[in-house]
Design a protein around this motif. Structure first.
Motif, PDB file in Angstrom:
ATOM      1  N   SER A   1       0.826  -1.210   0.000  1.00  0.00           N
ATOM      2  CA  SER A   1       0.000   0.000   0.000  1.00  0.00           C
ATOM      3  C   SER A   1       0.861   1.261   0.000  1.00  0.00           C
ATOM      4  O   SER A   1       0.459   2.296  -0.544  1.00  0.00           O
ATOM      5  CB  SER A   1      -0.942   0.005   1.200  1.00  0.00           C
ATOM      6  OG  SER A   1      -0.207  -0.019   2.406  1.00  0.00           O
ATOM      7  N   MET A   2       2.043   1.185   0.571  1.00  0.00           N
ATOM      8  CA  MET A   2       2.922   2.354   0.601  1.00  0.00           C
ATOM      9  C   MET A   2       3.442   2.703  -0.794  1.00  0.00           C
ATOM     10  O   MET A   2       3.785   3.856  -1.061  1.00  0.00           O
ATOM     11  CB  MET A   2       4.068   2.127   1.578  1.00  0.00           C
ATOM     12  CG  MET A   2       3.580   1.973   3.016  1.00  0.00           C
ATOM     13  SD  MET A   2       4.878   1.677   4.194  1.00  0.00           S
ATOM     14  CE  MET A   2       5.487   3.343   4.384  1.00  0.00           C
ATOM     15  N   ALA A   3       3.480   1.733  -1.690  1.00  0.00           N
ATOM     16  CA  ALA A   3       3.880   2.004  -3.073  1.00  0.00           C
ATOM     17  C   ALA A   3       2.847   2.886  -3.779  1.00  0.00           C
ATOM     18  O   ALA A   3       3.176   3.571  -4.747  1.00  0.00           O
ATOM     19  CB  ALA A   3       4.059   0.694  -3.833  1.00  0.00           C
ATOM     20  N   PHE A   4       1.616   2.873  -3.308  1.00  0.00           N
ATOM     21  CA  PHE A   4       0.551   3.711  -3.862  1.00  0.00           C
ATOM     22  C   PHE A   4       0.316   4.959  -3.009  1.00  0.00           C
ATOM     23  O   PHE A   4      -0.737   5.576  -3.081  1.00  0.00           O
ATOM     24  CB  PHE A   4      -0.748   2.907  -3.987  1.00  0.00           C
ATOM     25  CG  PHE A   4      -0.664   1.804  -4.993  1.00  0.00           C
ATOM     26  CD1 PHE A   4      -0.876   2.056  -6.341  1.00  0.00           C
ATOM     27  CD2 PHE A   4      -0.352   0.512  -4.596  1.00  0.00           C
ATOM     28  CE1 PHE A   4      -0.790   1.034  -7.273  1.00  0.00           C
ATOM     29  CE2 PHE A   4      -0.260  -0.516  -5.518  1.00  0.00           C
ATOM     30  CZ  PHE A   4      -0.480  -0.255  -6.867  1.00  0.00           C
ATOM     31  N   GLU A   5       1.309   5.287  -2.176  1.00  0.00           N
ATOM     32  CA  GLU A   5       1.268   6.458  -1.293  1.00  0.00           C
ATOM     33  C   GLU A   5       0.072   6.423  -0.343  1.00  0.00           C
ATOM     34  O   GLU A   5      -0.581   7.430  -0.093  1.00  0.00           O
ATOM     35  CB  GLU A   5       1.316   7.752  -2.095  1.00  0.00           C
ATOM     36  CG  GLU A   5       2.586   7.896  -2.905  1.00  0.00           C
ATOM     37  CD  GLU A   5       2.652   9.185  -3.706  1.00  0.00           C
ATOM     38  OE1 GLU A   5       1.714   9.992  -3.627  1.00  0.00           O
ATOM     39  OE2 GLU A   5       3.650   9.367  -4.406  1.00  0.00           O
TER      40      GLU A   5
ATOM     41  N   PRO B   1      -1.296   4.742   3.600  1.00  0.00           N
ATOM     42  CA  PRO B   1      -0.714   4.299   4.874  1.00  0.00           C
ATOM     43  C   PRO B   1      -0.441   2.787   4.885  1.00  0.00           C
ATOM     44  O   PRO B   1      -1.090   2.006   4.178  1.00  0.00           O
ATOM     45  CB  PRO B   1      -1.782   4.660   5.905  1.00  0.00           C
ATOM     46  CG  PRO B   1      -2.609   5.714   5.265  1.00  0.00           C
ATOM     47  CD  PRO B   1      -2.567   5.444   3.796  1.00  0.00           C
ATOM     48  N   PHE B   2       0.505   2.405   5.718  1.00  0.00           N
ATOM     49  CA  PHE B   2       0.879   0.997   5.894  1.00  0.00           C
ATOM     50  C   PHE B   2      -0.353   0.165   6.245  1.00  0.00           C
ATOM     51  O   PHE B   2      -1.176   0.564   7.057  1.00  0.00           O
ATOM     52  CB  PHE B   2       1.937   0.888   6.991  1.00  0.00           C
ATOM     53  CG  PHE B   2       2.429  -0.501   7.257  1.00  0.00           C
ATOM     54  CD1 PHE B   2       3.186  -1.166   6.326  1.00  0.00           C
ATOM     55  CD2 PHE B   2       2.126  -1.142   8.443  1.00  0.00           C
ATOM     56  CE1 PHE B   2       3.660  -2.449   6.567  1.00  0.00           C
ATOM     57  CE2 PHE B   2       2.582  -2.419   8.699  1.00  0.00           C
ATOM     58  CZ  PHE B   2       3.355  -3.074   7.760  1.00  0.00           C
ATOM     59  N   LEU B   3      -0.477  -0.994   5.632  1.00  0.00           N
ATOM     60  CA  LEU B   3      -1.568  -1.955   5.824  1.00  0.00           C
ATOM     61  C   LEU B   3      -2.931  -1.477   5.321  1.00  0.00           C
ATOM     62  O   LEU B   3      -3.959  -2.016   5.717  1.00  0.00           O
ATOM     63  CB  LEU B   3      -1.696  -2.392   7.295  1.00  0.00           C
ATOM     64  CG  LEU B   3      -0.645  -3.377   7.790  1.00  0.00           C
ATOM     65  CD1 LEU B   3      -0.831  -3.646   9.275  1.00  0.00           C
ATOM     66  CD2 LEU B   3      -0.704  -4.685   7.017  1.00  0.00           C
ATOM     67  N   THR B   4      -2.953  -0.478   4.439  1.00  0.00           N
ATOM     68  CA  THR B   4      -4.214  -0.099   3.803  1.00  0.00           C
ATOM     69  C   THR B   4      -4.568  -1.177   2.781  1.00  0.00           C
ATOM     70  O   THR B   4      -3.735  -1.584   1.987  1.00  0.00           O
ATOM     71  CB  THR B   4      -4.083   1.268   3.100  1.00  0.00           C
ATOM     72  OG1 THR B   4      -3.746   2.251   4.073  1.00  0.00           O
ATOM     73  CG2 THR B   4      -5.379   1.656   2.415  1.00  0.00           C
ATOM     74  N   GLY B   5      -5.801  -1.634   2.804  1.00  0.00           N
ATOM     75  CA  GLY B   5      -6.221  -2.710   1.914  1.00  0.00           C
ATOM     76  C   GLY B   5      -6.328  -2.256   0.468  1.00  0.00           C
ATOM     77  O   GLY B   5      -6.848  -1.187   0.166  1.00  0.00           O
ATOM     78  N   LEU B   6      -5.826  -3.086  -0.428  1.00  0.00           N
ATOM     79  CA  LEU B   6      -5.928  -2.862  -1.869  1.00  0.00           C
ATOM     80  C   LEU B   6      -6.624  -4.070  -2.485  1.00  0.00           C
ATOM     81  O   LEU B   6      -6.361  -5.205  -2.092  1.00  0.00           O
ATOM     82  CB  LEU B   6      -4.539  -2.697  -2.495  1.00  0.00           C
ATOM     83  CG  LEU B   6      -3.660  -1.566  -1.955  1.00  0.00           C
ATOM     84  CD1 LEU B   6      -2.260  -1.680  -2.528  1.00  0.00           C
ATOM     85  CD2 LEU B   6      -4.276  -0.226  -2.279  1.00  0.00           C
ATOM     86  N   TRP B   7      -7.513  -3.814  -3.453  1.00  0.00           N
ATOM     87  CA  TRP B   7      -8.256  -4.897  -4.081  1.00  0.00           C
ATOM     88  C   TRP B   7      -8.079  -4.865  -5.588  1.00  0.00           C
ATOM     89  O   TRP B   7      -7.954  -3.805  -6.193  1.00  0.00           O
ATOM     90  CB  TRP B   7      -9.746  -4.786  -3.766  1.00  0.00           C
ATOM     91  CG  TRP B   7     -10.077  -5.280  -2.409  1.00  0.00           C
ATOM     92  CD1 TRP B   7     -10.523  -6.524  -2.075  1.00  0.00           C
ATOM     93  CD2 TRP B   7      -9.990  -4.556  -1.175  1.00  0.00           C
ATOM     94  NE1 TRP B   7     -10.713  -6.614  -0.723  1.00  0.00           N
ATOM     95  CE2 TRP B   7     -10.394  -5.417  -0.148  1.00  0.00           C
ATOM     96  CE3 TRP B   7      -9.606  -3.260  -0.844  1.00  0.00           C
ATOM     97  CZ2 TRP B   7     -10.426  -5.045   1.179  1.00  0.00           C
ATOM     98  CZ3 TRP B   7      -9.629  -2.877   0.484  1.00  0.00           C
ATOM     99  CH2 TRP B   7     -10.040  -3.775   1.471  1.00  0.00           C
TER     100      TRP B   7
END
Length: 140
Positions: free
Chosen positions: A84-88, A90-96
């Motif tokens: 998630s940090m690669a997409f700017e 926060p850490f541990l933000t869910g991506l789907w």
């Protein structure tokens, strides 16, 4: 408790428990379950097999040290949080991401990979403890 019946049924019971543990892990996003309880079920299966066949047979069947599974799980869970940090974000933000396979939509998410990581951490750690307790070398 090393009877012939137990030694005969243990491999079948282990397979059923491992499949059930994967099911519990994968359904844990929407319903009760998840990586922790799935890992405990899988480690329980390893403990049962260890009681039936001995820790040496279990280590041979696993093909890798249980702590290796735990280390892989830590790395996988950490990477799922860092993605998630690669997409700017926060850490541990869910991506789907939704994969379209024919008529079916298969959702893939970073929380799922985090759960898989937790599964491997719990499986590896509890299996290592169970095998250490069952190990005959530890008996003096």
């Amino acid at each position: 408790m090393n009877t012939l019946i137990f030694r005969t049924i243990a491999p079948l019971l282990v397979v059923v428990m491992i499949v059930f543990s994967v099911f519990v892990m994968l359904r844990g996003h929407n319903e009760p379950g998840g990586g922790f309880i799935g890992g405990l079920i899988a480690a329980s299966a390893i403990a049962i097999y260890g009681m039936a066949a001995g820790p040496t047979a279990v280590r041979k069947a696993l093909k890798a040290d249980p702590i290796t599974f735990a280390g892989f799980g830590v790395v996988l869970a950490g990477l799922s949080g860092l993605l998630s940090m690669a997409f700017e974000l926060p850490f541990l933000t869910g991506l789907w991401l939704e994969l379209h396979l024919g008529d079916a939509k298969v959702p893939i998410s970073t929380p799922m990979f985090f759960d898989i990581g937790v599964y491997f951490v719990v499986f590896g750690t509890v299996s290592a403890i169970a095998l250490g307790l069952e190990d005959e070398e530890g008996q003096g």
